[in-house]
Design a protein around this motif. Structure first.
Motif, PDB file in Angstrom:
ATOM      1  N   SER A   1      -4.232   3.380 -10.730  1.00 28.68           N
ATOM      2  CA  SER A   1      -5.536   2.705 -10.680  1.00 28.68           C
ATOM      3  C   SER A   1      -5.381   1.192 -10.730  1.00 28.68           C
ATOM      4  CB  SER A   1      -6.414   3.169 -11.846  1.00 28.68           C
ATOM      5  OG  SER A   1      -6.750   4.520 -11.707  1.00 28.68           O
TER       6      SER A   1
ATOM      7  N   ASN B   1       0.830  -1.218   0.000  1.00 21.49           N
ATOM      8  CA  ASN B   1       0.000   0.000   0.000  1.00 21.49           C
ATOM      9  C   ASN B   1       0.857   1.258   0.000  1.00 21.49           C
ATOM     10  OD1 ASN B   1      -2.013  -1.865   0.330  1.00 21.49           O
ATOM     11  ND2 ASN B   1      -2.900  -0.917   2.134  1.00 21.49           N
TER      12      ASN B   1
ATOM     13  N   ASP C   1      -4.479  -4.358  -5.597  1.00 18.71           N
ATOM     14  CA  ASP C   1      -4.292  -4.461  -4.155  1.00 18.71           C
ATOM     15  C   ASP C   1      -5.623  -4.801  -3.473  1.00 18.71           C
ATOM     16  OD1 ASP C   1      -2.791  -4.298  -1.719  1.00 18.71           O
ATOM     17  OD2 ASP C   1      -3.671  -2.314  -1.380  1.00 18.71           O
ATOM     18  N   ARG C   2      -6.687  -4.143  -3.893  1.00 22.50           N
ATOM     19  CA  ARG C   2      -8.013  -4.428  -3.336  1.00 22.50           C
ATOM     20  C   ARG C   2      -8.412  -5.874  -3.647  1.00 22.50           C
ATOM     21  NH1 ARG C   2     -12.204  -0.674  -5.630  1.00 22.50           N
ATOM     22  NH2 ARG C   2     -10.755   0.830  -4.772  1.00 22.50           N
TER      23      ARG C   2
ATOM     24  N   THR D   1      -4.116   0.008  -7.407  1.00 25.93           N
ATOM     25  CA  THR D   1      -5.157   0.119  -6.386  1.00 25.93           C
ATOM     26  C   THR D   1      -6.179  -1.003  -6.526  1.00 25.93           C
ATOM     27  OG1 THR D   1      -4.844   2.503  -6.251  1.00 25.93           O
ATOM     28  CG2 THR D   1      -6.953   1.628  -5.445  1.00 25.93           C
TER      29      THR D   1
END
Length: 161
Positions: A112, A87, A118-119, A115
């Motif tokens: 993006s 993160n 990672d999510r 992100t």
């Protein structure tokens, strides 16, 4: 040569004397997004990337996804020369890309993708066991390879293994 002549759905590559077998995808994608990253990854990120391929081969997709996450994390740690988590290093990478005057839209796309990945990793492998299938796992492998290729090319000053 025997693997190529057979009808077995397997790709083969080697790194540091180890032979790695994984399900064959598209040849050009396998070469550019799997084999090539193995040639420049540092030891820790390469180990996790290889584990991801091995887990993919035996259809342990959750473990494969977790290994891909760890590979990205170790790749960023190596290239950014720190020991921070994924993160934090996503933000660090964005800062570095901005200071290197990389194109704004490309920075936004990279940010993006990181992100969302990672999510996805958090929801499907790190904190929970998701329902990851073959096509999703293959996509994650290719996306991880693509990101690592980009990171390697733009953070050239830290390319040493």
């Amino acid at each position: 040569e025997a693997v190529e002549l057979s009808n077995v759905n397997v790709s083969i590559t080697s790194t540091d004397g180890d032979v790695i077998l994984y399900p064959k995808g598209e040849n050009i994608l396998d070469e550019e997004l799997v084999d090539l990253p193995l040639s420049f990854l540092n030891k820790e990120s390469a180990e996790h990337f290889i584990q991801a391929l091995q887990f993919y081969q035996v259809k342990k997709h959750i473990k494969s996804a977790e290994s891909l996450r760890r590979s990205l994390e170790e790749c960023l740690r190596h290239k950014l020369q720190n020991a921070k988590g994924l993160n934090v290093n996503i933000v660090e990478l964005q800062t570095r890309l901005k200071s290197d005057e990389r194109d704004t839209q490309v920075r936004n796309i990279i940010g993006s993708i990181f992100t969302y990945l990672d999510r996805y990793f958090n929801e499907n492998s790190k904190h929970n066991d998701g329902d990851i299938n073959d096509p999703e796992n293959e996509f994650l492998i290719y996306q991880t390879g693509l990101l690592m290729r980009y990171i390697n090319s733009v953070l050239e000053n830290n390319q040493g293994n």
